[in-house]
Design a protein around this motif. Sequence first.
Motif, PDB file in Angstrom:
ATOM      1  N   GLY A 100       0.786  -1.221   0.000  1.00  0.00           N
ATOM      2  CA  GLY A 100       0.000   0.000   0.000  1.00  0.00           C
ATOM      3  C   GLY A 100       0.821   1.276   0.000  1.00  0.00           C
ATOM      4  N   LYS A 101       2.141   1.171  -0.089  1.00  0.00           N
ATOM      5  CA  LYS A 101       2.992   2.365  -0.107  1.00  0.00           C
ATOM      6  C   LYS A 101       2.826   3.109  -1.429  1.00  0.00           C
ATOM      7  N   LEU A 102       3.050   4.425  -1.367  1.00  0.00           N
ATOM      8  CA  LEU A 102       3.007   5.264  -2.555  1.00  0.00           C
ATOM      9  C   LEU A 102       4.293   5.119  -3.356  1.00  0.00           C
ATOM     10  N   TRP A 103       4.165   5.248  -4.644  1.00  0.00           N
ATOM     11  CA  TRP A 103       5.299   5.300  -5.561  1.00  0.00           C
ATOM     12  C   TRP A 103       5.091   6.512  -6.457  1.00  0.00           C
ATOM     13  N   VAL A 104       5.937   7.510  -6.309  1.00  0.00           N
ATOM     14  CA  VAL A 104       5.909   8.667  -7.202  1.00  0.00           C
ATOM     15  C   VAL A 104       7.009   8.442  -8.232  1.00  0.00           C
ATOM     16  N   CYS A 113       1.631   9.303  -9.595  1.00  0.00           N
ATOM     17  CA  CYS A 113       1.601   8.726  -8.258  1.00  0.00           C
ATOM     18  C   CYS A 113       0.809   7.422  -8.312  1.00  0.00           C
ATOM     19  N   TRP A 114       1.356   6.384  -7.688  1.00  0.00           N
ATOM     20  CA  TRP A 114       0.780   5.047  -7.715  1.00  0.00           C
ATOM     21  C   TRP A 114       0.750   4.497  -6.297  1.00  0.00           C
ATOM     22  N   ARG A 115      -0.090   3.501  -6.081  1.00  0.00           N
ATOM     23  CA  ARG A 115      -0.108   2.804  -4.798  1.00  0.00           C
ATOM     24  C   ARG A 115       0.135   1.329  -5.089  1.00  0.00           C
ATOM     25  N   ALA A 116       1.124   0.748  -4.397  1.00  0.00           N
ATOM     26  CA  ALA A 116       1.465  -0.661  -4.599  1.00  0.00           C
ATOM     27  C   ALA A 116       0.464  -1.527  -3.845  1.00  0.00           C
ATOM     28  N   GLY A 117      -0.162  -2.442  -4.568  1.00  0.00           N
ATOM     29  CA  GLY A 117      -1.175  -3.300  -3.956  1.00  0.00           C
ATOM     30  C   GLY A 117      -0.906  -4.763  -4.202  1.00  0.00           C
ATOM     31  N   ALA A 118      -1.868  -5.576  -3.852  1.00  0.00           N
ATOM     32  CA  ALA A 118      -1.709  -7.022  -3.907  1.00  0.00           C
ATOM     33  C   ALA A 118      -2.181  -7.623  -5.222  1.00  0.00           C
ATOM     34  N   ALA A 119      -2.392  -6.808  -6.231  1.00  0.00           N
ATOM     35  CA  ALA A 119      -2.824  -7.332  -7.531  1.00  0.00           C
ATOM     36  C   ALA A 119      -1.705  -8.184  -8.123  1.00  0.00           C
ATOM     37  N   ASP A 123       0.021  -5.884 -12.850  1.00  0.00           N
ATOM     38  CA  ASP A 123      -0.887  -4.796 -12.498  1.00  0.00           C
ATOM     39  C   ASP A 123      -0.780  -4.482 -11.007  1.00  0.00           C
ATOM     40  N   ARG A 124       0.437  -4.532 -10.510  1.00  0.00           N
ATOM     41  CA  ARG A 124       0.733  -4.308  -9.089  1.00  0.00           C
ATOM     42  C   ARG A 124       0.334  -2.909  -8.630  1.00  0.00           C
ATOM     43  N   PHE A 125       0.357  -1.942  -9.533  1.00  0.00           N
ATOM     44  CA  PHE A 125       0.136  -0.555  -9.150  1.00  0.00           C
ATOM     45  C   PHE A 125      -1.242  -0.055  -9.571  1.00  0.00           C
TER      46      PHE A 125
END
Length: 133
Positions: A100-104, A113-119, A123-125
Amino acid sequence: MGVTISRSILDGMKKASAAAVPREACGLLLGTEGEIERFTECANVSDAPEIRFEIDPAALFAALRAERAGGPALLGYWHSHPSGNATPSRTDAAMAAPDGKLWVILGGEDVTCWRAGAAGLWDRFAAQAWTVV
């Protein structure tokens, strides 16, 4: 939930990214939930810094220790793509923890800006809504 970032922080990341070319610049995003209050520039210790980044582990551990001691939260990470593409790369997706951390990501004049998820891996972001103030 959206994220807010100040224009001065964004300008600082752009300046650091431009200074690092042809290497990828990288660092940490700190603040409170929903607001990036500051960024840090960290050494890129990757064995191939022109095509990928690895944040200096000492800087990451120091930020985590500071957070546990009551300092600003580690909201995520930022890095540049000197190629000009501000979308997550396959390497980014492979390296991102689904936390769930942000990635700019900065690519040329574009910043996303993206959020890393469990996909799944590719398509992780998920694109993250954010406001520049």
